[in-house]
Design a protein around this motif. Structure first.
Motif, short mmCIF file in Angstrom:
data_model
loop_
_atom_site.label_atom_id
_atom_site.label_comp_id
_atom_site.label_asym_id
_atom_site.label_seq_id
_atom_site.Cartn_x
_atom_site.Cartn_y
_atom_site.Cartn_z
N CYS A 1 -18.52 -24.41 0.93
CA CYS A 1 -19.33 -23.40 1.63
C CYS A 1 -18.78 -23.15 3.03
O CYS A 1 -18.62 -21.99 3.46
CB CYS A 1 -20.79 -23.86 1.73
N VAL B 1 -26.51 -22.36 1.75
CA VAL B 1 -26.82 -22.95 0.45
C VAL B 1 -27.72 -24.15 0.72
O VAL B 1 -27.48 -24.91 1.65
CB VAL B 1 -25.52 -23.41 -0.27
N ALA C 1 -22.74 -17.71 -3.24
CA ALA C 1 -23.57 -17.57 -2.04
C ALA C 1 -23.05 -16.45 -1.16
O ALA C 1 -23.81 -15.59 -0.69
CB ALA C 1 -23.61 -18.89 -1.26
#
Ligand code: SF4
Length: 345
Positions: free
Chosen positions: A131, A110, A102
């Motif tokens: 993330c 995401v 990502a």
């Protein structure tokens, strides 16, 4: 053993799968059997989730797994959600690989989407933590049909959610989706009142099933009274699919009518979706009516928000999470092979 993730409360014998197909009883424990496997990855515009007030114009890395804890007869994604074949889950990816992909692809977030992340929450939470460690946000696209404790655990890791409010009668929920409206409303109130998650709602309007003026009136009044006027609502078009191939597609007039009812009842940001409708897809200032963000499908046009998210004409704030400038991803959809990022480890 009983699974306590969603109100279905499946009672499972050793080796038995739950209704959602991905949770099962193994060694006297209810576990997620598909951890780390996905049905595919794709970079999308954030508007496609749909989220219109969460970093507009940015790219989002989307993925899902298999299975679902609802049984919607109109499912628009049934090849994934009703899959009983593990070969749907071709893409293996660790949380760290997803987060790195990502970031490298320039995605702001995401998204757990295509099927409901509630059923794969252990994997979704690990991906969310990875993330956040690299500055990428997380988005959940969900029906919100879950129990209180997992709800708290799950949303603690989520930055924005689009929750399906599939209708506004228990009859519709129970007969057409196999879930209960009351549990979903509880999730919505929880998200708005007890978290910092940015929330938007989507209602797929199915002709003759959940699109009456009376139902839309009750739904939108409830949203304004219990969630407030700033929660955006998206009214999207159904196309005949799965077990509802005998129902016609939603006419665009129905979507426009739903949007008008919502606005009349005080919803400040009401949108139409899955149709070509630049007026119904754009964001307007609720004070002076200025068009703040022009949209045509997923493509952004004129941008009249100030750097701090206010109307450029009258100065009223527009609720949401906005950057100083719109993102530039556009309407592209780009499939991604996560194995390409694994290879670089
Ligand atoms: S998450 Fe799956 S196994 Fe658990 S109660 Fe819901 S449908 Fe059943």
């Amino acid at each position: 053993m009983q699974c306590d993730v969603c109100p279905r409360a499946c009672k499972l014998h050793e080796g038995q799968q739950g209704f959602c197909f991905v949770r099962a009883c193994e060694h006297a424990e209810v576990v997620l059997t598909t951890y780390g496997r996905s049905s595919g990855f794709c970079v999308d515009p954030i508007e496609k989730k749909p989220l219109n007030h969460f970093h507009p114009g940015s790219a989002v890395l989307s993925f899902g797994t298999a299975g679902c804890n609802l049984g919607c007869k109109f499912c628009q994604n049934w090849d994934i959600s009703k899959s009983r074949e593990l070969d749907t889950l071709a893409d293996e990816a660790s949380p760290e690989t997803i987060a790195r992909a990502a970031a490298e692809l320039g995605c702001r977030s995401v998204a757990f989407t295509y099927n409901d992340p509630v059923i794969f929450m252990e994997y979704a939470i690990d991906v969310a933590q990875a993330c956040h460690a690299v500055g990428v946000d997380t988005v959940a696209v969900t029906a919100g049909y879950m129990c209180d404790a997992p709800r708290r655990e799950f949303f603690a890791h989520i930055d924005a959610a689009n929750v399906d409010l599939k209708g506004f009668t228990e009859e519709f929920y129970q007969q057409v989706t196999g879930a209960r409206l009351a549990d979903v409303l509880e999730t919505l109130e929880y998200v708005v009142n007890e978290t910092n998650v940015w929330l938007e709602l989507t209602t797929l309007l199915v002709p003759g099933q959940n699109d009456s003026d009376a139902e839309l009136d009750r739904m939108t009044r409830w949203v304004v009274e219990r969630l407030g006027p700033d929660v955006p609502m998206h009214f999207t078009a159904f196309h005949p699919d799965y077990r509802m191939t005998d129902v016609p597609p939603t006419p665009s007039e129905t979507l426009a009518r739903a949007r008008a009812v919502a606005r009349a009842n005080g919803v400040r940001y009401a949108y139409t979706g899955n149709v070509h409708d630049p007026d119904g897809g754009s964001t307007y200032c609720h004070g002076c009516g200025e068009r703040l963000i022009e949209r045509d499908w997923y493509r952004l046009g004129a941008w009249k928000l100030t750097a701090d998210g206010r109307c450029g004409r009258c100065g009223l704030p527009c609720r949401g999470r906005f950057d100083a400038k719109p993102g530039t991803w556009g309407a592209r959809r780009m499939p991604v092979r996560l194995a390409d990022f694994d290879a670089r480890e």
